[in-house]
Design a protein around this motif. Structure first.
Motif, mmCIF file in Angstrom:
data_model
loop_
_atom_site.group_PDB
_atom_site.id
_atom_site.type_symbol
_atom_site.label_atom_id
_atom_site.label_comp_id
_atom_site.label_asym_id
_atom_site.label_seq_id
_atom_site.Cartn_x
_atom_site.Cartn_y
_atom_site.Cartn_z
ATOM 1 N N GLY A 5 -9.508 13.157 6.552
ATOM 2 C CA GLY A 5 -8.387 13.890 5.955
ATOM 3 C C GLY A 5 -8.485 13.955 4.441
ATOM 4 N N VAL A 6 -8.859 12.833 3.823
ATOM 5 C CA VAL A 6 -9.043 12.815 2.362
ATOM 6 C C VAL A 6 -10.199 13.731 1.982
ATOM 7 C CG1 VAL A 6 -9.699 11.372 0.392
ATOM 8 C CG2 VAL A 6 -8.054 10.513 2.073
ATOM 9 N N TRP A 7 -11.277 13.650 2.720
ATOM 10 C CA TRP A 7 -12.447 14.488 2.465
ATOM 11 C C TRP A 7 -12.049 15.961 2.562
ATOM 12 C CZ3 TRP A 7 -16.126 16.359 6.597
ATOM 13 C CH2 TRP A 7 -17.297 16.896 6.055
ATOM 14 N N ALA A 8 -11.262 16.313 3.580
ATOM 15 C CA ALA A 8 -10.813 17.698 3.749
ATOM 16 C C ALA A 8 -9.914 18.136 2.597
ATOM 17 C CB ALA A 8 -10.075 17.846 5.079
ATOM 18 N N GLY B 129 1.433 8.863 -6.579
ATOM 19 C CA GLY B 129 1.549 10.260 -6.169
ATOM 20 C C GLY B 129 0.411 10.738 -5.294
ATOM 21 N N GLN B 130 -0.060 9.897 -4.411
ATOM 22 C CA GLN B 130 -1.191 10.251 -3.564
ATOM 23 C C GLN B 130 -0.785 11.219 -2.458
ATOM 24 O OE1 GLN B 130 -4.260 9.473 -4.344
ATOM 25 N NE2 GLN B 130 -3.434 8.371 -6.087
ATOM 26 N N SER B 131 -1.779 11.931 -1.965
ATOM 27 C CA SER B 131 -1.564 12.863 -0.859
ATOM 28 C C SER B 131 -1.314 12.080 0.429
ATOM 29 C CB SER B 131 -2.798 13.746 -0.691
ATOM 30 O OG SER B 131 -3.913 12.941 -0.316
ATOM 31 N N ALA B 132 -0.804 12.778 1.422
ATOM 32 C CA ALA B 132 -0.533 12.131 2.712
ATOM 33 C C ALA B 132 -1.801 11.544 3.341
ATOM 34 C CB ALA B 132 0.130 13.121 3.657
ATOM 35 N N PRO B 133 -2.947 12.245 3.323
ATOM 36 C CA PRO B 133 -4.150 11.631 3.902
ATOM 37 C C PRO B 133 -4.557 10.346 3.179
ATOM 38 C CG PRO B 133 -4.493 13.985 3.638
ATOM 39 C CD PRO B 133 -3.205 13.647 2.952
ATOM 40 N N PHE B 134 -4.426 10.341 1.849
ATOM 41 C CA PHE B 134 -4.820 9.145 1.115
ATOM 42 C C PHE B 134 -3.840 8.002 1.380
ATOM 43 C CE2 PHE B 134 -5.860 6.312 -2.331
ATOM 44 C CZ PHE B 134 -7.242 6.398 -2.351
ATOM 45 N N ALA B 135 -2.558 8.326 1.498
ATOM 46 C CA ALA B 135 -1.574 7.292 1.836
ATOM 47 C C ALA B 135 -1.880 6.702 3.208
ATOM 48 C CB ALA B 135 -0.165 7.872 1.799
ATOM 49 N N CYS B 136 -2.250 7.558 4.166
ATOM 50 C CA CYS B 136 -2.635 7.063 5.497
ATOM 51 C C CYS B 136 -3.885 6.194 5.425
ATOM 52 C CB CYS B 136 -2.875 8.234 6.450
ATOM 53 S SG CYS B 136 -1.376 9.121 6.889
ATOM 54 N N THR C 268 0.816 -1.214 0.000
ATOM 55 C CA THR C 268 0.000 0.000 0.000
ATOM 56 C C THR C 268 0.848 1.261 0.000
ATOM 57 O OG1 THR C 268 -0.221 -0.181 2.395
ATOM 58 C CG2 THR C 268 -2.019 -1.056 1.076
ATOM 59 N N THR C 269 1.941 1.254 0.728
ATOM 60 C CA THR C 269 2.831 2.418 0.712
ATOM 61 C C THR C 269 3.419 2.616 -0.679
ATOM 62 O OG1 THR C 269 3.358 2.031 3.037
ATOM 63 C CG2 THR C 269 4.834 3.482 1.808
ATOM 64 N N PHE C 270 3.837 1.531 -1.314
ATOM 65 C CA PHE C 270 4.368 1.602 -2.673
ATOM 66 C C PHE C 270 3.301 2.144 -3.628
ATOM 67 C CE2 PHE C 270 5.110 -0.385 -6.849
ATOM 68 C CZ PHE C 270 6.374 0.132 -7.121
ATOM 69 N N ALA C 271 2.081 1.645 -3.505
ATOM 70 C CA ALA C 271 0.992 2.114 -4.373
ATOM 71 C C ALA C 271 0.740 3.605 -4.173
ATOM 72 C CB ALA C 271 -0.280 1.316 -4.108
ATOM 73 N N ALA C 272 0.780 4.067 -2.931
ATOM 74 C CA ALA C 272 0.545 5.483 -2.653
ATOM 75 C C ALA C 272 1.647 6.350 -3.234
ATOM 76 C CB ALA C 272 0.436 5.704 -1.143
#
Length: 160
Positions: free
Chosen positions: A61-64, A22-29, A14-18
């Motif tokens: 966080g993603v929603w925000a 190029g996902q944001s920090a909230p999406f990576a979390c 999942t970390t590799f996919a994020a």
């Protein structure tokens, strides 16, 4: 594979996919919390409250990060009503009821219109329940971890 090996593998994937997407920090979390819930659900057939809470916080966080779209809340409430009905019919467990609406909020936030938000949530549902159905078929029983498909579902929803 051991429980620790499964958890470490899920975390790395999942970390590799994020990072790759190029996902944001909230999406990576959110991806990491979903992977943790997937491992816990696959291992124990339960999602601990701590992982459900982490998923909810990451989803907020993603929603925000998408500007708090009201449309996403509407879609998440529809999903929450559907999973509550499924819980009442003994089709889902309590952990799934806490977990899935958070994912729906995050995924629906990525949609610009109602149709795109619903399309993203549909992809989420297909992966969640498709993975569970495949798992159940492989095990030869009807009980399967729904959360096991969450990292796949989130990855697929971001591709849309």
């Amino acid at each position: 594979m051991t429980r620790t090996g499964l958890a470490v593998t899920a975390l790395w994937v999942t970390t590799f996919a994020a990072v790759v997407t190029g996902q944001s920090a909230p999406f990576a979390c959110l991806l990491i919390a979903a992977a943790g819930a997937a491992v816990a659900d696959a291992w124990d057939m339960r999602i601990p409250n701590l992982l459900a809470a982490a998923t909810a916080v990451a989803a907020i966080g993603v929603w925000a990060s998408f500007g708090f779209p009201l449309l996403a809340v509407t879609v998440a409430l529809i999903v929450a009503a559907a999973v509550l009905a499924a819980y009442e019919w003994d089709l889902l467990g309590g952990g799934d009821v806490k977990f899935i609406p958070s994912l729906a909020l995050a995924v629906a936030s990525t949609g610009q219109t109602l149709s795109s938000a619903l399309a993203h949530v549909t992809v989420l549902a297909v992966f969640l329940f498709g993975t569970a159905a495949a798992w159940a078929a492989a095990l030869g029983n009807r009980h399967a971890p729904v959360a096991a498909g969450a990292p796949l579902a989130l990855a697929a929803a971001t591709v849309l």
